[in-house]
Design a protein around this motif. Sequence first.
Motif, PDB file in Angstrom:
ATOM      1  N   HIS A 144      45.748  21.403  33.719  1.00 54.73           N
ATOM      2  CA  HIS A 144      44.167  22.679  33.928  1.00 54.73           C
ATOM      3  C   HIS A 144      44.494  23.709  34.617  1.00 54.73           C
ATOM      4  N   VAL A 145      43.613  23.227  35.612  1.00 56.84           N
ATOM      5  CA  VAL A 145      43.777  23.938  37.156  1.00 56.84           C
ATOM      6  C   VAL A 145      44.580  24.536  36.949  1.00 56.84           C
ATOM      7  N   ALA A 146      45.901  24.364  37.063  1.00 53.63           N
ATOM      8  CA  ALA A 146      46.966  24.641  37.242  1.00 53.63           C
ATOM      9  C   ALA A 146      47.563  26.410  36.903  1.00 53.63           C
ATOM     10  N   GLY A 147      46.856  25.680  35.191  1.00 54.94           N
ATOM     11  CA  GLY A 147      47.242  26.505  33.967  1.00 54.94           C
ATOM     12  C   GLY A 147      46.450  28.191  34.035  1.00 54.94           C
ATOM     13  N   VAL A 148      45.216  27.119  34.571  1.00 52.42           N
ATOM     14  CA  VAL A 148      43.646  28.376  34.542  1.00 52.42           C
ATOM     15  C   VAL A 148      44.619  29.545  36.389  1.00 52.42           C
ATOM     16  N   ARG A 149      44.620  28.907  36.786  1.00 53.72           N
ATOM     17  CA  ARG A 149      45.252  29.627  38.431  1.00 53.72           C
ATOM     18  C   ARG A 149      46.075  30.331  37.840  1.00 53.72           C
ATOM     19  N   ARG A 150      47.175  30.405  37.574  1.00 50.92           N
ATOM     20  CA  ARG A 150      48.538  30.848  37.082  1.00 50.92           C
ATOM     21  C   ARG A 150      48.274  32.419  35.849  1.00 50.92           C
ATOM     22  N   LEU A 151      47.132  31.391  35.222  1.00 54.41           N
ATOM     23  CA  LEU A 151      47.383  32.721  33.901  1.00 54.41           C
ATOM     24  C   LEU A 151      45.600  33.941  34.479  1.00 54.41           C
ATOM     25  N   VAL A 152      45.075  33.604  35.686  1.00 49.33           N
ATOM     26  CA  VAL A 152      43.693  34.667  35.759  1.00 49.33           C
ATOM     27  C   VAL A 152      43.647  34.066  37.075  1.00 49.33           C
ATOM     28  N   ILE A 153      43.519  33.396  37.705  1.00 49.81           N
ATOM     29  CA  ILE A 153      42.791  33.486  38.972  1.00 49.81           C
ATOM     30  C   ILE A 153      43.633  34.210  40.135  1.00 49.81           C
ATOM     31  N   ASP A 154      44.903  33.374  39.932  1.00 50.97           N
ATOM     32  CA  ASP A 154      45.835  34.042  41.107  1.00 50.97           C
ATOM     33  C   ASP A 154      46.253  35.333  40.785  1.00 50.97           C
ATOM     34  N   ARG A 155      45.636  35.885  39.553  1.00 48.47           N
ATOM     35  CA  ARG A 155      46.149  37.322  39.061  1.00 48.47           C
ATOM     36  C   ARG A 155      45.175  38.545  39.739  1.00 48.47           C
ATOM     37  N   LEU A 156      44.013  37.775  40.798  1.00 52.25           N
ATOM     38  CA  LEU A 156      43.096  38.488  40.904  1.00 52.25           C
ATOM     39  C   LEU A 156      42.240  38.390  42.234  1.00 52.25           C
ATOM     40  N   ASP A 157      42.166  39.153  42.804  1.00 51.36           N
ATOM     41  CA  ASP A 157      41.880  38.986  44.242  1.00 51.36           C
ATOM     42  C   ASP A 157      39.725  38.487  44.570  1.00 51.36           C
ATOM     43  N   ARG A 158      39.525  38.175  45.307  1.00 45.96           N
ATOM     44  CA  ARG A 158      38.105  37.840  45.483  1.00 45.96           C
ATOM     45  C   ARG A 158      36.725  39.140  44.556  1.00 45.96           C
ATOM     46  N   TYR A 159      37.652  40.275  45.545  1.00 47.32           N
ATOM     47  CA  TYR A 159      36.252  41.176  44.554  1.00 47.32           C
ATOM     48  C   TYR A 159      36.641  41.090  42.870  1.00 47.32           C
ATOM     49  N   GLN A 160      37.900  40.964  42.788  1.00 47.66           N
ATOM     50  CA  GLN A 160      37.412  41.021  41.387  1.00 47.66           C
ATOM     51  C   GLN A 160      37.261  40.029  40.494  1.00 47.66           C
ATOM     52  N   LEU A 161      37.430  38.664  41.103  1.00 44.61           N
ATOM     53  CA  LEU A 161      36.902  38.065  40.593  1.00 44.61           C
ATOM     54  C   LEU A 161      35.531  37.437  40.612  1.00 44.61           C
ATOM     55  N   ALA A 162      34.833  37.957  41.640  1.00 45.31           N
ATOM     56  CA  ALA A 162      33.504  38.094  41.449  1.00 45.31           C
ATOM     57  C   ALA A 162      32.975  39.712  40.764  1.00 45.31           C
ATOM     58  N   GLU A 163      33.371  40.684  40.065  1.00 45.40           N
ATOM     59  CA  GLU A 163      33.281  41.480  38.881  1.00 45.40           C
ATOM     60  C   GLU A 163      33.650  40.641  37.518  1.00 45.40           C
ATOM     61  N   LEU A 164      34.660  39.930  37.661  1.00 44.18           N
ATOM     62  CA  LEU A 164      34.645  39.739  36.447  1.00 44.18           C
ATOM     63  C   LEU A 164      33.614  38.559  36.285  1.00 44.18           C
ATOM     64  N   ALA A 165      33.550  37.707  37.019  1.00 43.11           N
ATOM     65  CA  ALA A 165      32.100  36.435  36.995  1.00 43.11           C
ATOM     66  C   ALA A 165      30.742  37.117  36.428  1.00 43.11           C
ATOM     67  N   ASP A 166      30.951  38.384  36.937  1.00 49.25           N
ATOM     68  CA  ASP A 166      29.334  39.328  37.148  1.00 49.25           C
ATOM     69  C   ASP A 166      29.363  39.714  35.494  1.00 49.25           C
ATOM     70  N   VAL A 167      30.397  40.431  34.540  1.00 47.01           N
ATOM     71  CA  VAL A 167      30.360  40.881  33.883  1.00 47.01           C
ATOM     72  C   VAL A 167      30.861  40.314  32.535  1.00 47.01           C
ATOM     73  N   LEU A 168      31.105  38.898  32.750  1.00 40.90           N
ATOM     74  CA  LEU A 168      31.567  37.989  31.183  1.00 40.90           C
ATOM     75  C   LEU A 168      29.969  37.480  31.805  1.00 40.90           C
ATOM     76  N   GLU A 169      29.352  37.397  32.863  1.00 37.48           N
ATOM     77  CA  GLU A 169      27.887  36.194  33.073  1.00 37.48           C
ATOM     78  C   GLU A 169      26.943  37.552  32.103  1.00 37.48           C
ATOM     79  N   GLN A 170      27.660  38.564  32.065  1.00 36.17           N
ATOM     80  CA  GLN A 170      26.059  39.964  31.852  1.00 36.17           C
ATOM     81  C   GLN A 170      26.729  40.085  30.601  1.00 36.17           C
TER      82      GLN A 170
END
Length: 181
Positions: A144-170
């Motif tokens: 499952h984690v490999a799928g999450v990485r393949r589909l989402v995490i590995d496509r974004l840099d750390r800045y984008q991940l932080a932005e995505l988390a902030d936006v979705l939490e908001q």
Amino acid sequence: MSAPTRSDAADEGGPDAAGARSAGEAHDEPMWLSPLEQRAWRAFVSVSLVVTAELETDLMARHRLSLGEYGVLVSLSESEDRRERMTELALELGLSPSGLTRRLDRLVRAGFVARESCPTDRRAVYAVLTEAGLEKLERAAPDHVAGVRRLVIDRLDRYQLAELADVLEQVRAGCPGSDAG
């Protein structure tokens, strides 16, 4: 023909011609999405559907678990003593009590979860992660984690991940049933 955009409404003397209305303001005409708003909304819906469908397919093919069932096992594994009151688990997973009951039925039949009565409150029932359920989760989690990485995490840099988390939490904080909203 697509729905009119906010700029179309402004061009026609609509609500944007005099300034934006507040989201909660009563009005007769719909406040159509601007091209940017429409793009963001459609991207959100599309990626949500595609990513969850792919993760679901992977879990079913490799582990015979739905994404919802996997979520139950994860939630219980993170709970104290690997148990949680059914009412609290339903709230956590965004399910009705009957929806949770249906989801748990297969997990109980498979031996991954047990239902136990509360010794101090006869009305309360606990969902309890069994050893077999924990083993199932431990086998499924790496895929499952490999799928999450393949589909989402590995496509974004750390800045984008932080932005995505902030936006979705908001967004989540403004939704009904949110602790923050």
